[in-house]
Design a protein around this motif. Sequence first.
Motif, PDB file in Angstrom:
ATOM      1  N   ASN A 282       0.953  -0.892   0.280  1.00 49.63           N
ATOM      2  CA  ASN A 282       0.148  -0.192   0.041  1.00 49.63           C
ATOM      3  C   ASN A 282       0.952   1.247  -0.184  1.00 49.63           C
ATOM      4  O   ASN A 282       2.011   1.388   0.949  1.00 49.63           O
TER       5      ASN A 282
ATOM      6  N   ASP B 257      -1.013   4.668   2.886  1.00 49.79           N
ATOM      7  CA  ASP B 257      -1.741   4.315   3.524  1.00 49.79           C
ATOM      8  C   ASP B 257      -1.202   4.843   5.074  1.00 49.79           C
ATOM      9  O   ASP B 257      -2.266   5.067   5.981  1.00 49.79           O
TER      10      ASP B 257
ATOM     11  N   SER C  47      -6.086   0.654   2.893  1.00 55.88           N
ATOM     12  CA  SER C  47      -5.424   0.499   1.839  1.00 55.88           C
ATOM     13  C   SER C  47      -4.554   1.527   0.947  1.00 55.88           C
ATOM     14  O   SER C  47      -4.495   3.308   1.873  1.00 55.88           O
ATOM     15  N   ASN C  48      -4.034   1.583  -0.361  1.00 62.57           N
ATOM     16  CA  ASN C  48      -3.684   3.093  -0.803  1.00 62.57           C
ATOM     17  C   ASN C  48      -3.913   4.683  -0.483  1.00 62.57           C
ATOM     18  O   ASN C  48      -4.875   4.602  -1.754  1.00 62.57           O
TER      19      ASN C  48
END
Length: 379
Positions: free
Chosen positions: A195, A198, A223-224
Amino acid sequence: MSNFKWLFSCLFIAASISGTSQILITKPGDTVMQKSAMLEVKSNERGFLPPRMSTTERRAIAEPAAGLMVYDTSKQKMYVYTPAGWKALMYEVSDPNYGALSQITKPATLNTGGLFGFTVDLEGDFALIGAPANAIGTEQRRGTVYCYYFDGEEWTKSQEITSPDGKAGDNFGQNVLIHGSWAFISAPFADNGENADDGSVYVYQRVNNQWTFFSKLVGGSSSNGDLFGIDIAASGNTLAIGASGDDIGVNANQGSAYMFEWNGAAWIQTQKLYTLSGGSSEDYFGGRLHLQDSLLFVGNEYSASYYGQSQNAVYVYAKNGATWTQRAKIVAPDPVDGFEAFGYSIWTAGQKLMVGAVFHNNPYSNKDRGAVYVFERTD
């Protein structure tokens, strides 16, 4: 012995000339003295020289009286003793503009563009100062946090902290928070695993006046681009961490807030909060957090392109047992458009809530003039 007798004699004569219990030291023939002064020295050729001594000698003075003044040769400052201990006078020799209040010294490891002071926190005699854009070697914007301690007289740098697993672009130190013996330092642009951006929050514990790394916190479903750690708030055994870039369903950057509790051994994630209804893309929910006992206030983060345009609200959550539930949604009473950033800043005191709306237009001709709203809880 003869010099001492001569000085005492001069003082006695000056006092007799004044006709009062005052003492005047001046040139022969001058008997005019300020009525409010017990001791007055007149000269246009010489100055007053107070006792001079090192810091160790000054601190060794037995039972100093309030108002006692000495010149500290170690620190090159005048000190006066007060009921709260020795205090340096506000002027110091090293100031570029003599008479300006002294500043906390910028550390030697601070690089150009480091943004020293981007975020600060102070509790008791301990201070943390973030420089999230500071370069570490060739790693740009890895970030540094500088720790200071107040010894009763001045602030001294005691420690420099960098993330144990940091990399370029993490922005370690973008948020700092001291909470009792804990320190929470965010790196919202840190990458974890696969990720990107994040985010992480690093936990430190104070032991013998030194901050020691304790653990690293990440979002349970990060997440990203979540930006976990964009803001931090703590109260008692509760910690709230914002992730304003979190995508909720198909809504990009709707945002969320993660709740953690101290269980006696570790900070454990207990819940993830986000708007269950009415949430939209670019809300940036969690960009601003404030905890007051069992109440959590969640606002939005400023974005260069959106200002948290869909939200423009402060959500209030209350803790019921171990669960946080939404209690209220507060909006501006006079909204103009969806670009006001209502909730960009939040603070509470007792029953009162203050909310900033930095891009509020009031009147319409004054674009982004800003506004602050004060609400009061009635229950």
